[in-house]
Design an enzyme around this catalytic site. Sequence first.
Site, PDB file in Angstrom:
ATOM      1  N   LYS A 232       0.710  -1.264  -0.143  1.00 59.70           N
ATOM      2  CA  LYS A 232       0.022   0.194  -0.108  1.00 59.70           C
ATOM      3  C   LYS A 232       0.698   1.240  -0.119  1.00 59.70           C
ATOM      4  O   LYS A 232       0.524   2.303  -0.806  1.00 59.70           O
ATOM      5  CB  LYS A 232      -0.957  -0.095   1.289  1.00 59.70           C
ATOM      6  CG  LYS A 232      -2.048  -1.068   1.023  1.00 59.70           C
ATOM      7  CD  LYS A 232      -2.954  -1.205   2.367  1.00 59.70           C
ATOM      8  CE  LYS A 232      -3.755  -2.392   1.941  1.00 59.70           C
ATOM      9  NZ  LYS A 232      -4.301  -2.954   3.375  1.00 59.70           N
TER      10      LYS A 232
ATOM     11  N   ASP B  27     -10.942   2.587   4.211  1.00 57.10           N
ATOM     12  CA  ASP B  27     -11.542   1.251   4.225  1.00 57.10           C
ATOM     13  C   ASP B  27     -12.877   0.969   4.023  1.00 57.10           C
ATOM     14  O   ASP B  27     -13.417  -0.093   3.670  1.00 57.10           O
ATOM     15  CB  ASP B  27     -10.881   0.398   5.074  1.00 57.10           C
ATOM     16  CG  ASP B  27      -9.414  -0.250   4.919  1.00 57.10           C
ATOM     17  OD1 ASP B  27      -9.009  -0.507   3.991  1.00 57.10           O
ATOM     18  OD2 ASP B  27      -8.640  -0.294   5.896  1.00 57.10           O
TER      19      ASP B  27
ATOM     20  N   GLN C 286      -4.532  -1.458   9.865  1.00 56.03           N
ATOM     21  CA  GLN C 286      -4.609  -2.579   9.031  1.00 56.03           C
ATOM     22  C   GLN C 286      -5.096  -3.587   9.933  1.00 56.03           C
ATOM     23  O   GLN C 286      -4.780  -3.883  11.211  1.00 56.03           O
ATOM     24  CB  GLN C 286      -2.906  -3.154   8.815  1.00 56.03           C
ATOM     25  CG  GLN C 286      -2.925  -4.289   7.965  1.00 56.03           C
ATOM     26  CD  GLN C 286      -3.179  -4.339   6.586  1.00 56.03           C
ATOM     27  OE1 GLN C 286      -3.069  -3.327   6.038  1.00 56.03           O
ATOM     28  NE2 GLN C 286      -3.931  -5.273   6.381  1.00 56.03           N
TER      29      GLN C 286
END
Length: 278
Positions: free
Chosen positions: A49, A116, A93
Amino acid sequence: MTAIVMDGKALAEKVRAKIAEDVAALGGLGLATVLVGDDPASHIYIELKHKAATAAGVRAVDVRMPEATSEAELLAKIDELNNDDTVDAILVQLPVPDHISEDKVIRAVAPEKDVDCFHPSNVGELALGSAVLIPATALGVMEILQEYNVPLAGAEAVVVGRSDIVGKPAAALLQQANATVTVCHSRTKDLAAHTLRADVLVVATGRPGTVTADMVKSGAVVIDVGINRTDAGVVGDVDRAVAEVAGMMTPVPGGVGPMTIACLLENAVRCARLRRNG
Ligand code: NDP
């Protein structure tokens, strides 16, 4: 029949080039990633990422916290990032270590910085069809379908898997695109009876070989979301022999995976626009 390969890697490069232009037009963008603990797979995902973010001109704020970090410490860090004006988008994460509540973490990220799209208010917007932020993998699936001009209105779409991050949002988006959607899961009786009806089949189970060639209609479009590390390398959830039956199919690797990262950055751009333009 040998299926047309739906090249997610090539599409992701195009999308990322556009993102780089958008980031430049915004005068820069800050994406904070928070990684707690030592999970090796999470470290790989964060590196990927960061690499993609940096290549698109995104400023990555790399927060790493030890495995022993308390829930309160992590929530305080998220609060700090929520209030940091130089940070447009935040990604924590997952999974977080067992002693930290994933639900509390998801709810702690400010919805407008929730790259997200895990926060319940963003999930609600998606269900209502009014979402600005869309979970990256499901968005990647839709962008691949669009790139290959797959007709969705009136199509039979079958989604195998009902996770919050892939199956559910993919089903919602397919329905919003006017497909007739069936969602299958581990308790579905006679999975093949459903998959054989599909014009568009999206598979996200985390189980290699969930869908085999005898379960697919000739000419169907098959999107394999699975990423499974096996002794034979990385494989999807769909048997490779399905390519002999399908009309189009995503490869693994090189299908949905690269699009997920590209779409994550698209969401980061949307977060920045949301905050700057209201
Ligand atoms: P989850 O484990 O959260 O969900 C799996 C889903 O599949 C569940 O709904 C489960 O049903 C269902 N399922 C499991 N076995 C079967 C079966 N035999 N038949 C029918 N349904 C079944 O996984 P995720 O959604 O997070 O991930 C799925 C896959 O996608 C994984 O391989 C993951 O690595 C990959 N992935 C890939 C991404 C990418 O960028 N390409 C991004 C995210 C994930 P039930 O609800 O009943 O348990």
